[in-house]
Design a protein around this motif. Structure first.
Motif, PDB file in Angstrom:
ATOM      1  N   ARG A  30     -33.914 -44.016  35.493  1.00  0.00           N
ATOM      2  CA  ARG A  30     -34.135 -42.604  35.758  1.00  0.00           C
ATOM      3  C   ARG A  30     -32.884 -41.830  35.345  1.00  0.00           C
ATOM      4  O   ARG A  30     -31.801 -42.394  35.229  1.00  0.00           O
ATOM      5  CB  ARG A  30     -34.464 -42.371  37.241  1.00  0.00           C
ATOM      6  CG  ARG A  30     -35.832 -42.917  37.630  1.00  0.00           C
ATOM      7  CD  ARG A  30     -36.141 -42.577  39.078  1.00  0.00           C
ATOM      8  NE  ARG A  30     -35.290 -43.322  40.004  1.00  0.00           N
ATOM      9  CZ  ARG A  30     -34.986 -42.932  41.241  1.00  0.00           C
ATOM     10  NH1 ARG A  30     -35.460 -41.778  41.705  1.00  0.00           N
ATOM     11  NH2 ARG A  30     -34.232 -43.684  42.013  1.00  0.00           N
ATOM     12  N   PHE A  31     -33.020 -40.512  35.161  1.00  0.00           N
ATOM     13  CA  PHE A  31     -31.951 -39.739  34.544  1.00  0.00           C
ATOM     14  C   PHE A  31     -31.693 -38.431  35.276  1.00  0.00           C
ATOM     15  O   PHE A  31     -32.597 -37.806  35.811  1.00  0.00           O
ATOM     16  CB  PHE A  31     -32.295 -39.443  33.071  1.00  0.00           C
ATOM     17  CG  PHE A  31     -32.263 -40.673  32.213  1.00  0.00           C
ATOM     18  CD1 PHE A  31     -31.130 -41.019  31.501  1.00  0.00           C
ATOM     19  CD2 PHE A  31     -33.370 -41.506  32.144  1.00  0.00           C
ATOM     20  CE1 PHE A  31     -31.103 -42.170  30.724  1.00  0.00           C
ATOM     21  CE2 PHE A  31     -33.354 -42.659  31.373  1.00  0.00           C
ATOM     22  CZ  PHE A  31     -32.212 -42.993  30.652  1.00  0.00           C
ATOM     23  N   VAL A  32     -30.407 -38.054  35.254  1.00  0.00           N
ATOM     24  CA  VAL A  32     -29.953 -36.753  35.733  1.00  0.00           C
ATOM     25  C   VAL A  32     -29.104 -36.141  34.619  1.00  0.00           C
ATOM     26  O   VAL A  32     -28.197 -36.788  34.102  1.00  0.00           O
ATOM     27  CB  VAL A  32     -29.103 -36.870  37.017  1.00  0.00           C
ATOM     28  CG1 VAL A  32     -28.656 -35.491  37.479  1.00  0.00           C
ATOM     29  CG2 VAL A  32     -29.870 -37.582  38.115  1.00  0.00           C
ATOM     30  N   PHE A  33     -29.408 -34.895  34.244  1.00  0.00           N
ATOM     31  CA  PHE A  33     -28.716 -34.240  33.153  1.00  0.00           C
ATOM     32  C   PHE A  33     -27.920 -33.047  33.669  1.00  0.00           C
ATOM     33  O   PHE A  33     -28.465 -32.192  34.374  1.00  0.00           O
ATOM     34  CB  PHE A  33     -29.720 -33.741  32.101  1.00  0.00           C
ATOM     35  CG  PHE A  33     -30.666 -34.802  31.620  1.00  0.00           C
ATOM     36  CD1 PHE A  33     -30.272 -35.747  30.688  1.00  0.00           C
ATOM     37  CD2 PHE A  33     -31.965 -34.856  32.128  1.00  0.00           C
ATOM     38  CE1 PHE A  33     -31.151 -36.730  30.256  1.00  0.00           C
ATOM     39  CE2 PHE A  33     -32.848 -35.828  31.695  1.00  0.00           C
ATOM     40  CZ  PHE A  33     -32.444 -36.772  30.756  1.00  0.00           C
ATOM     41  N   LEU A  34     -26.648 -32.990  33.296  1.00  0.00           N
ATOM     42  CA  LEU A  34     -25.823 -31.816  33.595  1.00  0.00           C
ATOM     43  C   LEU A  34     -25.698 -31.008  32.312  1.00  0.00           C
ATOM     44  O   LEU A  34     -25.124 -31.481  31.326  1.00  0.00           O
ATOM     45  CB  LEU A  34     -24.441 -32.242  34.088  1.00  0.00           C
ATOM     46  CG  LEU A  34     -23.460 -31.101  34.367  1.00  0.00           C
ATOM     47  CD1 LEU A  34     -23.932 -30.283  35.564  1.00  0.00           C
ATOM     48  CD2 LEU A  34     -22.053 -31.621  34.616  1.00  0.00           C
ATOM     49  N   ASP A  35     -26.256 -29.801  32.316  1.00  0.00           N
ATOM     50  CA  ASP A  35     -26.263 -28.979  31.110  1.00  0.00           C
ATOM     51  C   ASP A  35     -26.401 -27.521  31.523  1.00  0.00           C
ATOM     52  O   ASP A  35     -27.243 -27.191  32.365  1.00  0.00           O
ATOM     53  CB  ASP A  35     -27.432 -29.382  30.190  1.00  0.00           C
ATOM     54  CG  ASP A  35     -27.302 -28.814  28.793  1.00  0.00           C
ATOM     55  OD1 ASP A  35     -27.332 -27.568  28.654  1.00  0.00           O
ATOM     56  OD2 ASP A  35     -27.179 -29.595  27.838  1.00  0.00           O
ATOM     57  N   PRO A  36     -25.596 -26.622  30.937  1.00  0.00           N
ATOM     58  CA  PRO A  36     -25.681 -25.207  31.336  1.00  0.00           C
ATOM     59  C   PRO A  36     -26.888 -24.482  30.795  1.00  0.00           C
ATOM     60  O   PRO A  36     -27.211 -23.387  31.277  1.00  0.00           O
ATOM     61  CB  PRO A  36     -24.389 -24.615  30.759  1.00  0.00           C
ATOM     62  CG  PRO A  36     -24.040 -25.495  29.601  1.00  0.00           C
ATOM     63  CD  PRO A  36     -24.474 -26.883  30.010  1.00  0.00           C
ATOM     64  N   ALA A  37     -27.583 -25.040  29.804  1.00  0.00           N
ATOM     65  CA  ALA A  37     -28.700 -24.330  29.175  1.00  0.00           C
ATOM     66  C   ALA A  37     -29.901 -24.285  30.110  1.00  0.00           C
ATOM     67  O   ALA A  37     -30.279 -25.306  30.697  1.00  0.00           O
ATOM     68  CB  ALA A  37     -29.095 -25.013  27.869  1.00  0.00           C
ATOM     69  N   PRO A  38     -30.560 -23.129  30.227  1.00  0.00           N
ATOM     70  CA  PRO A  38     -31.742 -23.054  31.096  1.00  0.00           C
ATOM     71  C   PRO A  38     -32.931 -23.815  30.526  1.00  0.00           C
ATOM     72  O   PRO A  38     -33.830 -24.198  31.277  1.00  0.00           O
ATOM     73  CB  PRO A  38     -32.037 -21.549  31.157  1.00  0.00           C
ATOM     74  CG  PRO A  38     -31.437 -20.984  29.911  1.00  0.00           C
ATOM     75  CD  PRO A  38     -30.211 -21.817  29.645  1.00  0.00           C
ATOM     76  N   ASP A  39     -32.933 -24.030  29.202  1.00  0.00           N
ATOM     77  CA  ASP A  39     -34.060 -24.689  28.547  1.00  0.00           C
ATOM     78  C   ASP A  39     -33.653 -26.013  27.911  1.00  0.00           C
ATOM     79  O   ASP A  39     -34.144 -26.381  26.845  1.00  0.00           O
ATOM     80  CB  ASP A  39     -34.665 -23.770  27.485  1.00  0.00           C
ATOM     81  CG  ASP A  39     -33.633 -23.322  26.448  1.00  0.00           C
ATOM     82  OD1 ASP A  39     -32.428 -23.568  26.661  1.00  0.00           O
ATOM     83  OD2 ASP A  39     -34.035 -22.725  25.422  1.00  0.00           O
TER      84      ASP A  39
END
Length: 273
Positions: free
Chosen positions: A25-34
């Motif tokens: 399973r995955f968790v993504f840290l990213d500032p983009a809303p999309d």
């Protein structure tokens, strides 16, 4: 197991698509809303240096990785004190995102690379041109990709314009390479030091952007490419996937840069290997 990823773009999405069948399973840290990987896991919308976002990523993940180089080494060092990071990332990332450190490592390991010189001011550019010669390519040391942050110098008249365009940040001048073709090799190194390499891939760039990659099983330069990438993997005590981009100069491979992650020139391996 939950994998935390700094970045939620196309490479993070491909990692998740490969990992889901393995039960990850995955968790993504990213500032983009999309962020395009968000549909495949938890999306933490925060900057890559945001303390709260990094803390949530650490709390929600068993292991951490990253999808591209333009994340902060300081963030990875902070995470590494709390979680296992693969690749063992701080040094590899710091080297890969700085063209001068990258070229210096190549030289230390005896990996062929174009002649280069650091440029920190206008007078330094003149000294670098005298040392490296022309034609040459002036590049920003960090944050350049897809042809950005670089300028070809073909004659002395180009130097002033190049400085006006790129000066003000640390730079490196590299000798221009008259190559026959551009190739890359994708390699993976495990925790016990075992290494596996995919076939050499021949790459076509247009406007500094990779447009086409063709796998070349049985390429006569395969052994040479494997020897170079193994030297880098071992020196960095690397665990994970790494791409080494190379110029084929009349049968001798000359290193251009490394990518400490999965790489666009290896996308063919998804269905082809």
């Amino acid at each position: 197991m939950i994998v935390g990823v700094l970045g939620g773009g196309q490479l993070a999405r491909m990692l998740a698509l490969a990992g889901h069948p393995l039960g990850l399973r995955f968790v993504f840290l990213d500032p983009a809303p999309d962020a395009c990987a968000a549909a495949l896991g938890e999306h933490l919308r925060a900057d890559y240096v945001d303390p709260e976002g990094l803390a949530r990523l650490a709390d929600d993940s068993d292991h951490v990785t990253f999808e591209f180089e333009n994340v902060s080494p300081a963030s990875l060092e902070w995470l590494a004190r709390r979680k296992v990071i693969r690749p063992a990332a701080a040094e590899a990332l710091a080297i890969a995102r700085d063209r001068l450190r990258e070229k210096t490592l190549f030289t230390e390991l005896g990996v062929p690379t174009p002649a280069f010189a650091a440029v920190d001011d206008r007078e330094g550019l003149d000294r670098a041109v005298a040392a490296v010669g022309l034609p040459a390519v002036l590049k920003t040391r960090t944050l350049g990709y897809d042809g950005k942050g670089q300028r070809v110098l073909r004659a002395a008249a180009d130097v002033d314009d190049a400085w006006r365009e790129l000066g003000g940040v640390p730079l490196v001048l590299e000798a221009f390479v008259g190559f026959r073709r551009e190739v890359s090799i994708i390699a993976a190194r495990g925790g016990a030091g075992e290494v596996a390499c995919y076939p050499v891939t021949e790459n076509l760039h247009q406007g500094g952007i990779l447009r086409r990659s063709i796998a070349r099983p049985g390429d006569p330069l395969q052994a040479q490419a494997e020897g170079l990438v193994r030297a880098l993997l071992d020196r960095l005590d690397y665990v994970g996937v790494l791409a080494l981009e190379l110029f084929d100069v009349d049968g001798t491979l000359v290193a251009n840069e490394i990518a400490p992650r999965v790489h666009n020139s290896g996308h063919w391996t998804i269905e082809g290997a």
